[in-house]
Design an enzyme around this catalytic site. Structure first.
Site, PDB file in Angstrom:
ATOM      1  N   LYS A  16     -14.629  16.015 -28.977  1.00  0.00           N
ATOM      2  CA  LYS A  16     -15.807  15.664 -28.187  1.00  0.00           C
ATOM      3  C   LYS A  16     -15.405  14.631 -27.148  1.00  0.00           C
ATOM      4  CE  LYS A  16     -19.054  17.930 -30.508  1.00  0.00           C
ATOM      5  NZ  LYS A  16     -19.905  18.988 -29.889  1.00  0.00           N
ATOM      6  N   ASN A 199     -11.784  10.018 -22.567  1.00  0.00           N
ATOM      7  CA  ASN A 199     -10.326  10.141 -22.592  1.00  0.00           C
ATOM      8  C   ASN A 199      -9.682   9.329 -23.708  1.00  0.00           C
ATOM      9  OD1 ASN A 199     -10.437  11.804 -20.213  1.00  0.00           O
ATOM     10  ND2 ASN A 199     -10.703   9.907 -19.026  1.00  0.00           N
ATOM     11  N   ARG A 200     -10.467   9.053 -24.758  1.00  0.00           N
ATOM     12  CA  ARG A 200      -9.993   8.306 -25.920  1.00  0.00           C
ATOM     13  C   ARG A 200      -9.596   6.865 -25.589  1.00  0.00           C
ATOM     14  NH1 ARG A 200     -12.388  12.041 -27.579  1.00  0.00           N
ATOM     15  NH2 ARG A 200     -11.764  13.495 -29.215  1.00  0.00           N
ATOM     16  N   LEU A 201     -10.084   6.364 -24.461  1.00  0.00           N
ATOM     17  CA  LEU A 201      -9.818   4.973 -24.085  1.00  0.00           C
ATOM     18  C   LEU A 201     -11.002   4.118 -24.545  1.00  0.00           C
ATOM     19  CD1 LEU A 201      -8.269   5.519 -20.540  1.00  0.00           C
ATOM     20  CD2 LEU A 201      -7.090   5.126 -22.715  1.00  0.00           C
TER      21      LEU A 201
END
Length: 222
Positions: A16, A199-201
Site C-alpha cells: 500500500k 515511498n516507505r520514507l
C-alpha cells in the site's frame, strides 16, 4: 478448483502507498502521554478503529526467549499504561523474571503505530479491585474460570468451570477479586510515534526519558 483457489496470495506483491501527511517535531505535545492521548482520540473518535486500545504486549523470560500477545489497554496517564491479566499467565511469569516490556499499538487503517518500551510493575490491590468490579459479570467469572496459559484437556472442562461459578455467583451477586489476577502499569522509557509516508520514507519520532524525568525527542530513519 477455481483459478482463485489455485493461485495463492503472494505476500511479496502486497503493498500500500501510505499517506502523504507527515509528522514533524513541531507537531508533538510536550510529553509522550499527551501525544498518545491526541492520537488515541483520533483513532477512537475520528477514525472509529475497532478496539483502538488493543496493543501487542511483548515480553521475554529470564533466558531472553520472547513472546507476544494482544491485550487491551485499560488506563493511561503520565505514570504509564495499564493492562490487566492473570498473574499466573506466561506474560506475568516473564515479567516477574524480566520486567522490561514493549507495547505496540498497530493502527493500520491510519498508517500509524505507537511503540512503548518500559518497565512493568503490578498495580495496587485497591486499584485492581476497583477495575475488576467495573467489569461485566461474565468477565469477572471468566477471571476465575481460566487458569490462563496452562494446558487443559478440553473446552468442556473450561465451560464446566464457568458453569459452576455461574451457579455460585449468579448475576447481581458480588464476585470476589481473584488473588491471582490484577494489573500491570508500564512506566515508559521510550515512546515512538510512527507515521507512514509515501515511498516507505516514514516519519518516526521517539521520546526518550532523561535522568531528571524530562523528555527529549529524536528522529529515527525509516
Amino acid at each position: 478448483m477455481t483459478d482463485r483457489d489455485a493461485v495463492p496470495f503472494d505476500p511479496a506483491a502486497m503493498r500500500k502507498q501510505y499517506r502523504a501527511e507527515g509528522l514533524a517535531e513541531t507537531d508533538l505535545a510536550a510529553t509522550p502521554v499527551q501525544q498518545f492521548a491526541r492520537w488515541f482520540k483520533q483513532a477512537a473518535a475520528e477514525a472509529h478503529l475497532f478496539e483502538p486500545n488493543a496493543m501487542i504486549v511483548s515480553t521475554a523470560d529470564a533466558e531472553g526467549r520472547p513472546s507476544s500477545r494482544t491485550v487491551l489497554l485499560k488506563q493511561f496517564d503520565e505514570h504509564g499504561f495499564v493492562f490487566y491479566t492473570n498473574y499466573d499467565s506466561r506474560k506475568s511469569r516473564d515479567l516477574a523474571e524480566n520486567p522490561y516490556v514493549s507495547l505496540l499499538f498497530p493502527w493500520h487503517p491510519m498508517a500509524r503505530q505507537v511503540i512503548v518500551t518500559g518497565v512493568a510493575r503490578r498495580t495496587g490491590r485497591d486499584e485492581t479491585a476497583a477495575y475488576f468490579r467495573s467489569r461485566p459479570h461474565g468477565s469477572q467469572l471468566g477471571a476465575w474460570a481460566s487458569t490462563q496459559s496452562t494446558v487443559i484437556p478440553s473446552r468442556a472442562e473450561l465451560d464446566a468451570s464457568y458453569a459452576e461459578l455461574t451457579a455460585r455467583y449468579p448475576e447481581g451477586e458480588q464476585v470476589p477479586v481473584p488473588p491471582h489476577w490484577g494489573g500491570f502499569r508500564v512506566a515508559p522509557q521510550t515512546v515512538e510515534f510512527w507515521q507512514g509516508r509515501e515511498n516507505r520514507l516514514h516519519d518516526r519520532l521517539r521520546y526518550v526519558v532523561e535522568q531528571d524525568g524530562s523528555w527529549r525527542v529524536e528522529r529515527l530513519s525509516p
